[in-house]
Design an enzyme around this catalytic site. Structure first.
Site, short mmCIF file in Angstrom:
data_model
loop_
_atom_site.label_atom_id
_atom_site.label_comp_id
_atom_site.label_asym_id
_atom_site.label_seq_id
_atom_site.Cartn_x
_atom_site.Cartn_y
_atom_site.Cartn_z
N LYS A 63 0.93 -1.20 0.03
CA LYS A 63 0.00 -0.06 -0.02
C LYS A 63 0.88 1.29 0.08
O LYS A 63 1.98 1.24 0.39
CB LYS A 63 -0.93 0.04 1.14
CG LYS A 63 -0.20 0.20 2.63
CD LYS A 63 -0.38 1.69 2.90
CE LYS A 63 0.40 2.02 4.32
NZ LYS A 63 1.55 2.71 4.98
N ALA A 108 10.33 -2.57 5.61
CA ALA A 108 10.42 -1.32 6.64
C ALA A 108 10.58 -0.35 5.61
O ALA A 108 11.23 0.65 5.90
CB ALA A 108 11.51 -1.47 7.50
N GLY A 153 4.36 -3.98 4.61
CA GLY A 153 4.69 -5.22 3.89
C GLY A 153 4.23 -6.26 4.79
O GLY A 153 3.62 -7.14 4.59
N GLY A 154 4.54 -5.98 6.13
CA GLY A 154 4.18 -7.25 7.23
C GLY A 154 2.74 -7.30 7.27
O GLY A 154 2.12 -8.42 7.39
N SER A 155 2.07 -6.03 7.22
CA SER A 155 0.57 -6.04 7.45
C SER A 155 -0.02 -6.75 6.41
O SER A 155 -0.84 -7.69 6.59
CB SER A 155 0.04 -4.76 7.71
OG SER A 155 0.72 -4.04 8.70
N ASP A 209 -3.18 -1.84 10.63
CA ASP A 209 -3.07 -1.62 9.42
C ASP A 209 -3.82 -2.96 8.78
O ASP A 209 -3.86 -3.04 7.67
CB ASP A 209 -1.78 -1.40 8.95
CG ASP A 209 -1.57 0.04 8.75
OD1 ASP A 209 -2.30 0.87 9.07
OD2 ASP A 209 -0.28 0.50 8.54
P1 ATP Z 1 4.17 0.09 7.81
O1 ATP Z 1 4.04 0.80 6.62
O2 ATP Z 1 2.88 -0.74 8.26
O3 ATP Z 1 4.83 0.85 8.88
P2 ATP Z 1 6.45 -1.12 7.02
O4 ATP Z 1 6.30 -1.43 5.37
O5 ATP Z 1 7.33 0.01 7.34
O6 ATP Z 1 5.15 -1.07 7.61
P3 ATP Z 1 7.45 -3.79 7.29
O7 ATP Z 1 7.76 -4.38 6.09
O8 ATP Z 1 6.16 -4.41 7.75
O9 ATP Z 1 7.38 -2.39 7.48
O10 ATP Z 1 8.45 -4.25 8.46
C1 ATP Z 1 8.58 -3.72 9.74
C2 ATP Z 1 9.11 -4.60 10.61
O11 ATP Z 1 8.37 -5.62 10.80
C3 ATP Z 1 10.67 -5.39 9.92
O12 ATP Z 1 11.73 -4.89 10.60
C4 ATP Z 1 10.50 -6.71 10.47
O13 ATP Z 1 11.52 -7.30 11.09
C5 ATP Z 1 9.16 -7.22 10.84
N1 ATP Z 1 8.33 -8.12 10.27
C6 ATP Z 1 7.38 -8.86 10.59
N2 ATP Z 1 6.89 -9.81 9.58
C7 ATP Z 1 7.37 -9.16 8.50
C8 ATP Z 1 6.78 -9.68 7.21
N3 ATP Z 1 6.11 -10.66 6.86
N4 ATP Z 1 7.53 -8.78 6.36
C9 ATP Z 1 8.14 -7.87 6.50
N5 ATP Z 1 8.58 -7.42 7.87
C10 ATP Z 1 8.20 -8.20 8.90
#
Ligand code: ATP
Length: 287
Positions: free
Chosen positions: A11, A97, A102-104, A137
């Site tokens: 997203k 990150a 990505g994680g959500s 999220d």
């Molecule tokens: P948001 O936009 O919701 O703030 P993000 O995209 O910045 O999220 P993510 O990619 O979700 O961040 O990763 C944040 C942290 O979550 C990472 O440092 C990672 O160790 C942890 N994590 C747990 N599960 C996952 C996953 N399936 N994919 C990526 N990171 C994950």
């Protein structure tokens, strides 16, 4: 059915405002969420060995309960007393990150796939309720498409779709801590809040230019001074045909909006020539 797969879309935040800091430390937000065609892929296979067995193509990612995919699968396995176990292969393409959830989205898609694989019979709303236990999220990532997120991000409403366009994503190779950004966000009379309502009005008129003119992310006030690369990417996109360019989430990903695919590709090439490492990708909206 013994096996299934699902694509988990990233997203971007077409608009992101923080209304206030609540007493409990959470932030009340008003965000326009938009899924894009940049996907992680999850493949789930039933296993005779009890438990969740997660593998991923990224060696640095946790595969235990610190991974949201593991937690979301376990939540449903425990509630529905699923016998045996599940093997999950997570192929990541969404930068980690990066401000692209990505994680959500992986957790959301895992719940959707578990529901199908084990015939749990849960509707979207029921899955969203369970997803919220793991992250604010996740309900949006189950719903997908274009939505307005309020509250701590969990109160969702339907808004008119973002007009068709091409999206250039560029992520500099820097690390931004979401906690740092929210802790250092100053909310006072000088804070430049984006006008989310004007953005929604532009979407209703299907006016891409007016939408781009109103795009804003209040978190840029913290992340950009700490990481000037973000401003450089935005400048590069705007000088190379983007109708608008904005940081997504708390960063460091930046996206540019284009009405023409060739312009987006040419801007990508320019971004990749910037004097720092940059992941860049051209795509479009996921409806
Ligand atoms: P948001 O936009 O919701 O703030 P993000 O995209 O910045 O999220 P993510 O990619 O979700 O961040 O990763 C944040 C942290 O979550 C990472 O440092 C990672 O160790 C942890 N994590 C747990 N599960 C996952 C996953 N399936 N994919 C990526 N990171 C994950």
């Amino acid at each position: 059915m013994d096996s299934t797969w699902i694509n988990a879309p990233a997203k971007i935040n077409i608009g992101l405002d923080v209304i206030r800091r609540r007493e409990d430390g959470y932030h009340e937000v008003k965000m326009i969420m938009q899924s894009i065609r940049l996907f992680d892929r999850l493949t789930l296979t039933k296993s005779k060995i009890p438990g969740v067995h997660l593998k991923t193509n990224l060696r640095f990612l946790p595969v235990d309960e610190n991974n949201l995919v593991h937690r979301s699968a376990k939540l449903l396995m425990e509630e529905f007393k699923i016998e045996g176990g599940v093997d999950i292969q997570l192929d990541k393409r969404i930068p980690v990150a990066a401000g692209m959830a990505g994680g959500s989205t992986d957790a959301a898609s895992c719940m959707l796939a578990m529901n199908q694989l084990y015939d749990l019979g849960l509707g979207k709303r029921q899955l969203m309720k369970r997803g919220l236990r793991l992250g604010a999220d996740i309900p949006y990532c189950i719903l997908k498409g274009t939505a307005l997120a309020e509250g701590i991000g969990e109160k969702l409403s339907t808004i008119p779709q973002t007009p068709d366009c091409y999206i250039l994503i560029a992520k500099p190779g820097i690390h931004v801590s979401t906690k740092f950004v929210y802790t250092n966000l100053v909310l006072d009379e000088n804070t430049p809040h984006p006008d989310i309502d004007s953005m929604i009005a532009a979407m209703k008129k299907r006016d891409l230019k007016e939408l781009c003119d109103n795009m804003g992310n209040v978190l840029e006030t913290v992340t950009i001074p700490a990481h000037p690369e973000i401003a450089e990417i935005k400048k590069c996109m705007l000088e190379n045909g983007a109708m608008g360019s904005l940081m997504s989430g708390s960063g460091p990903s930046v996206f540019g909006v284009f009405d023409d695919l060739d312009k987006a590709k040419a801007a990508k090439a320019k971004c990749m020539k910037l004097p720092f490492r940059c992941f860049a990708f051209v795509t479009d909206l996921y409806r």
